[in-house]
Design a protein around this motif. Structure first.
Motif, PDB file in Angstrom:
ATOM      1  N   TYR A  28       0.847  -1.186   0.000  1.00  0.00           N
ATOM      2  CA  TYR A  28       0.000   0.000   0.000  1.00  0.00           C
ATOM      3  C   TYR A  28       0.887   1.242   0.000  1.00  0.00           C
ATOM      4  O   TYR A  28       1.837   1.321   0.761  1.00  0.00           O
ATOM      5  CB  TYR A  28      -0.878  -0.059   1.251  1.00  0.00           C
ATOM      6  N   ASP A  30       1.033   5.171   0.753  1.00  0.00           N
ATOM      7  CA  ASP A  30       0.276   6.169   1.494  1.00  0.00           C
ATOM      8  C   ASP A  30       0.477   7.554   0.875  1.00  0.00           C
ATOM      9  O   ASP A  30       1.605   7.952   0.629  1.00  0.00           O
ATOM     10  CB  ASP A  30       0.751   6.168   2.950  1.00  0.00           C
TER      11      ASP A  30
ATOM     12  N   LYS B  96     -10.675  -2.526   4.371  1.00  0.00           N
ATOM     13  CA  LYS B  96      -9.243  -2.796   4.467  1.00  0.00           C
ATOM     14  C   LYS B  96      -8.469  -1.539   4.876  1.00  0.00           C
ATOM     15  O   LYS B  96      -7.604  -1.564   5.738  1.00  0.00           O
ATOM     16  CB  LYS B  96      -8.745  -3.270   3.095  1.00  0.00           C
ATOM     17  N   GLU B  97      -8.846  -0.414   4.215  1.00  0.00           N
ATOM     18  CA  GLU B  97      -8.174   0.854   4.495  1.00  0.00           C
ATOM     19  C   GLU B  97      -8.435   1.311   5.931  1.00  0.00           C
ATOM     20  O   GLU B  97      -7.556   1.846   6.593  1.00  0.00           O
ATOM     21  CB  GLU B  97      -8.646   1.934   3.507  1.00  0.00           C
ATOM     22  N   GLU B  99      -9.121  -0.615   8.521  1.00  0.00           N
ATOM     23  CA  GLU B  99      -8.340  -1.487   9.404  1.00  0.00           C
ATOM     24  C   GLU B  99      -6.895  -1.003   9.488  1.00  0.00           C
ATOM     25  O   GLU B  99      -6.309  -0.917  10.562  1.00  0.00           O
ATOM     26  CB  GLU B  99      -8.370  -2.900   8.831  1.00  0.00           C
ATOM     27  N   ARG B 100      -6.373  -0.658   8.324  1.00  0.00           N
ATOM     28  CA  ARG B 100      -4.988  -0.185   8.244  1.00  0.00           C
ATOM     29  C   ARG B 100      -4.838   1.128   9.006  1.00  0.00           C
ATOM     30  O   ARG B 100      -3.878   1.332   9.741  1.00  0.00           O
ATOM     31  CB  ARG B 100      -4.621   0.005   6.778  1.00  0.00           C
ATOM     32  N   SER B 104      -2.585   1.969  12.307  1.00  0.00           N
ATOM     33  CA  SER B 104      -1.397   2.682  11.828  1.00  0.00           C
ATOM     34  C   SER B 104      -0.554   3.266  12.956  1.00  0.00           C
ATOM     35  O   SER B 104       0.600   3.620  12.748  1.00  0.00           O
ATOM     36  CB  SER B 104      -1.791   3.776  10.835  1.00  0.00           C
ATOM     37  N   ALA B 107       1.991   0.773  13.392  1.00  0.00           N
ATOM     38  CA  ALA B 107       2.758   0.687  12.147  1.00  0.00           C
ATOM     39  C   ALA B 107       3.711   1.865  12.002  1.00  0.00           C
ATOM     40  O   ALA B 107       4.837   1.713  11.547  1.00  0.00           O
ATOM     41  CB  ALA B 107       1.804   0.629  10.954  1.00  0.00           C
TER      42      ALA B 107
END
Ligand SMILES: [Zn+2]
Lengths: 82, 138
Positions: A28, A30, B96-97, B99-100, B104, B107
């Motif tokens: 992905y 960003d 999905k986005e 969840e990310r 984050s 992350a």
């Protein structure tokens, strides 16, 4: 031959035909990660074509979307001011 | 009810108190349209890539929120009229986005660690690269 790209990365960046996002295992891209996007736009603010940068089609698609979003919110320029 | 990401640019001359005040106003707006703030990131003051309403700098806010699907245009209209905001972008997030985005926080910490490592390696790598360059020039 593939391992040579890692030793002098800076020199061979634009000629190596390895997708840098595949190499980083990024699924992905960003849009607010300006640091990652900056090297992939030209001095005039254009998106560098994958034929030059060596990105794969999948990541080039994600990249264009990310750059366009970043432009929209003034993180990246549409065209360079002078 | 869908999830959205709003990236807002506030006026650059705002201090922390004013940002919080604006944020409270924005939260109220979102709640007024049946949504809820899930996560707020302050990206802080950044240089804009081009001038926006004569400003060269802006204070970036990133809000993950929910909103009634049909109310998004109304919310955008409210953003437009809300004085502290000079520019905004509303993105629809799929599962999905979202969840990310919610994950984050962890992350980013990892990414920062990674960046530090990366930052350390080019310094180590450049002398080699220069050495290679010298060899090729000879
Ligand atoms: Zn790729």
């Amino acid at each position: 031959m593939g391992t040579m790209g890692t030793t002098n990365k800076k020199r061979s960046f634009f000629s190596q035909k390895i997708c840098r996002f595949c190499a980083d295992k990024a699924e992905y891209i960003d849009f607010h990660d300006v640091k990652a996007l900056k090297p992939l736009i030209s001095e005039r603010g254009k998106i560098v074509p994958s034929r030059i940068s060596g990105n794969c089609a999948k990541h080039q698609r994600q990249l264009t979307n990310a750059i366009k979003r970043a432009r929209n919110i003034a993180l990246l320029p549409f065209a360079v001011e002078h | 009810m869908r999830s959205y990401q709003s990236v807002l640019i506030l006026k650059p001359d705002f201090d922390e108190a004013q940002v919080d005040e604006a944020l409270a106003g924005i939260t109220e707006l979102i709640q007024g349209y049946g949504g809820a703030c899930l996560k707020v990131d302050k990206w802080g003051k950044k240089r804009l890539a081009y001038r926006v309403k004569k400003n060269r700098f802006g204070y970036y806010l990133n809000i993950y929120h929910t909103c009634e699907n049909e109310q998004v245009p109304a919310l955008e209209a409210k953003y437009k009229l809300f004085a502290p905001i000079i520019k905004f972008m509303v993105l629809r997030l799929d599962d999905k986005e979202l969840e990310r985005a919610m994950g984050s926080g962890e992350a980013e910490e990892k990414a920062e660690e990674g960046e530090n490592k990366e930052a350390a390696t080019p310094e180590a790598a450049t002398p080699k690269a220069e050495a290679v360059a010298e060899k090729t020039e000879d």
